[in-house]
Design an enzyme around this catalytic site. Structure first.
Site, PDB file in Angstrom:
ATOM      1  N   GLU A   1       0.832  -1.203   0.000  1.00 50.35           N
ATOM      2  CA  GLU A   1       0.000   0.000   0.000  1.00 50.35           C
ATOM      3  C   GLU A   1       0.869   1.257   0.000  1.00 50.35           C
ATOM      4  OE1 GLU A   1      -4.141  -1.340   1.881  1.00 50.35           O
ATOM      5  OE2 GLU A   1      -2.650  -0.840   3.398  1.00 50.35           O
TER       6      GLU A   1
ATOM      7  N   CYS B   1       3.398   8.649   1.070  1.00 46.00           N
ATOM      8  CA  CYS B   1       3.914   7.743   2.092  1.00 46.00           C
ATOM      9  C   CYS B   1       4.232   6.410   1.402  1.00 46.00           C
ATOM     10  CB  CYS B   1       2.833   7.584   3.171  1.00 46.00           C
ATOM     11  SG  CYS B   1       3.331   6.511   4.497  1.00 46.00           S
TER      12      CYS B   1
ATOM     13  N   CYS C   1       6.621  -6.699   7.534  1.00 53.17           N
ATOM     14  CA  CYS C   1       7.704  -6.167   8.361  1.00 53.17           C
ATOM     15  C   CYS C   1       8.199  -7.278   9.269  1.00 53.17           C
ATOM     16  CB  CYS C   1       7.167  -5.002   9.206  1.00 53.17           C
ATOM     17  SG  CYS C   1       8.462  -4.071  10.051  1.00 53.17           S
TER      18      CYS C   1
ATOM     19  N   CYS D   1       6.019  -4.261  16.265  1.00 54.55           N
ATOM     20  CA  CYS D   1       5.573  -3.210  17.182  1.00 54.55           C
ATOM     21  C   CYS D   1       4.106  -3.483  17.502  1.00 54.55           C
ATOM     22  CB  CYS D   1       5.759  -1.841  16.554  1.00 54.55           C
ATOM     23  SG  CYS D   1       7.483  -1.580  16.047  1.00 54.55           S
TER      24      CYS D   1
ATOM     25  N   CYS E   1       1.063  -1.555  15.849  1.00 54.91           N
ATOM     26  CA  CYS E   1       1.117  -1.315  14.399  1.00 54.91           C
ATOM     27  C   CYS E   1       0.494  -2.483  13.635  1.00 54.91           C
ATOM     28  CB  CYS E   1       2.568  -1.127  13.962  1.00 54.91           C
ATOM     29  SG  CYS E   1       2.783  -1.003  12.178  1.00 54.91           S
TER      30      CYS E   1
ATOM     31  N   CYS F   1      -1.397   6.325   9.588  1.00 53.05           N
ATOM     32  CA  CYS F   1      -0.160   5.699  10.073  1.00 53.05           C
ATOM     33  C   CYS F   1      -0.453   4.382  10.759  1.00 53.05           C
ATOM     34  CB  CYS F   1       0.504   6.540  11.160  1.00 53.05           C
ATOM     35  SG  CYS F   1       1.077   8.107  10.673  1.00 53.05           S
TER      36      CYS F   1
END
Ligand code: SAH
Ligand code: SF4
Length: 409
Positions: A131, A144, A151, A155, A158, A389
């Site tokens: 994305e 962005c 990943c 975290c 997230c 975010c």
């Protein structure tokens, strides 16, 4: 609420036919040929030599291609009017310059756009989807960009962290996101502009890039470095390095090299001021604790009041949002030219965290502000389309071992 395409708006002059098409097809041709996008000038020169361009012409042809790809936004060798037909055909037979396929485009009520881009399979892998988000603001537009599919880090607040790493993105795929977004937004000079026209950086729709999409950019250092060198090249996309920000969760050993070799603005995902809490929120802290992280920030090459580090701090209700936290934050950052971005937590399905109350965010911001730090509260953008975010995630999954073996045989 999610809007579909608003074709009437000038910012949406579509360079490709409008489509919102879950599950579109992949172009097989693009999957097989290596891409010229994202190569350094030397790499482009090698590609030209490989299709028998004489040594004496390589520099001139490299400059031509660079111009077509990055200034004019060419998506097809056929558009390259000043390149001989015969060379265009040879290039076309060996190389691709396609952008990622737009699988889906969503537009938020606040104008934020989110694209689900698909890149063709590489080797024995599958096509992957990532994305990319565009956030228009008064006087600027920020793209962005993602650096990885998924990943490796986890975290806890997230959404991307719940998706395992599938693979790193290549320079072609990182630069491809910028080119695709600019094409889609109509941010390249249109065909009527005389050849040679450079789009002024003022008034561009994509004026800033933040490496804050999916993934940890410093775990894909070489590819991100090469992509950002192409994006900041003054004869191409020409984004100033001051308008490019790389955000890291704190891969300390790579921070000095980021300053020395990339020279872009740095953002640190801080989120906690005590090691015990940061170990939970940003688990890479167990490897590189706060003291080491802040020492690397203090030594960041090029750091000055004019080039501050941005510290990102997500506001989690009852977790990291007390005034004692605010006081400790000010103490920790003492002496570092810094700006503190307070990010209201963006929720996602299944999360146990909540966003701090607005009053509390303001009290926290006031405290930090009174200590002399700019501490803007980031207005959540694109929450209705899950583009804010930490909300990004794609369905791409890593291949199972049995599938990899089958694909390789
Ligand atoms: N991996 C890099 C860059 C991508 S994340 C990094 O961690 O810095 C971009 C920013 O969004 C980071 O500061 C991240 O901590 C923050 N973020 C992640 N999830 C979030 C959420 N749910 N709400 C608000 N911010 C979030
Ligand atoms: Fe990865 Fe950044 Fe999300 Fe952490 S915040 S899981 S490093 S994308």
């Amino acid at each position: 609420m999610t809007m579909t395409l608003d074709l009437a708006s000038p910012a949406t002059r579509p360079a490709v036919p409008p489509r919102v098409m879950p599950g579109g097809a992949v172009s097989p041709a693009a999957a097989e040929k290596p891409s010229l996008i994202g190569l350094s000038r030397e790499g482009l020169g090698d590609a030209l030599r490989s299709v028998d361009v004489p040594g004496k012409q390589v520099r001139m042809r490299t400059a031509q291609l660079w111009h077509w790809l990055y200034v004019r936004g060419a998506e097809d060798f056929g558009q390259m009017a000043n390149v001989a037909r015969d060379l265009r055909d040879r290039l076309d037979a060996s190389f691709a310059i396609e952008r990622p396929e737009i699988v889906e485009e969503q537009i938020s009520v606040d104008g934020t756009r989110k694209w689900l881009f698909r890149f063709p399979a590489r080797g024995a892998g599958r096509p992957v989807e990532i994305e990319t988000v565009y956030i228009p603001e008064e006087g600027r537009g920020t793209l962005c960009v993602s650096s990885q599919v998924g990943c490796t880090l986890t975290c806890t607040f997230c959404h991307t962290g719940t998706q395992r790493l599938v693979r790193n993105l290549e320079p072609s795929e990182i630069v491809g996101q910028i080119l695709a977004a600019r094409s889609r937004l109509g941010d390249f000079p249109d065909a009527a502009t005389p050849a040679g026209a450079i789009v002024p950086s003022e008034g561009r729709l994509v004026s800033n890039v933040v490496m804050m999409g999916m993934g940890e950019p410093l775990y894909n250092f070489d590819n991100v470095k090469q992509a950002l060198a192409v994006a900041s090249d003054g004869e191409g996309v020409s984004l100033s390095k001051r308008r490019i920000t790389l955000s890291t969760s704190g891969v300390v050993p790579m921070i000095p090299r980021t300053g020395e070799e990339m020279g872009v603005m740095l953002a640190i995902s801080l989120h906690a001021v005590r090691d015990d809490l940061r170990d939970v929120l940003v688990p890479i802290n167990k490897k590189y604790p706060l003291e080491e992280l802040l020492a690397a920030c203090r030594a960041y090459p090029g750091l000055s009041n004019a080039r501050r580090i941005t510290f990102e701090y997500v506001m989690l209700k009852g977790i990291n949002d007390s005034l004692a936290d605010a006081r400790e934050l000010v103490r920790l950052l003492k002496g570092i030219p810094a700006k503190i971005n307070l990010i209201p937590f963006n929720p996602w399905p299944g999360t146990a965290y909540e966003c701090s109350d607005w009053d509390q965010i303001e009290r926290f911001a006031d405290h930090v502000n009174q200590a002399g730090y700019a501490s803007p509260i980031r207005t959540p953008r694109g929450r209705d389309i899950f583009a804010a975010c930490g909300q990004l995630k794609s369905e791409s999954e890593r291949m199972k071992k049995s599938e990899r073996l089958a694909a390789a045989s």
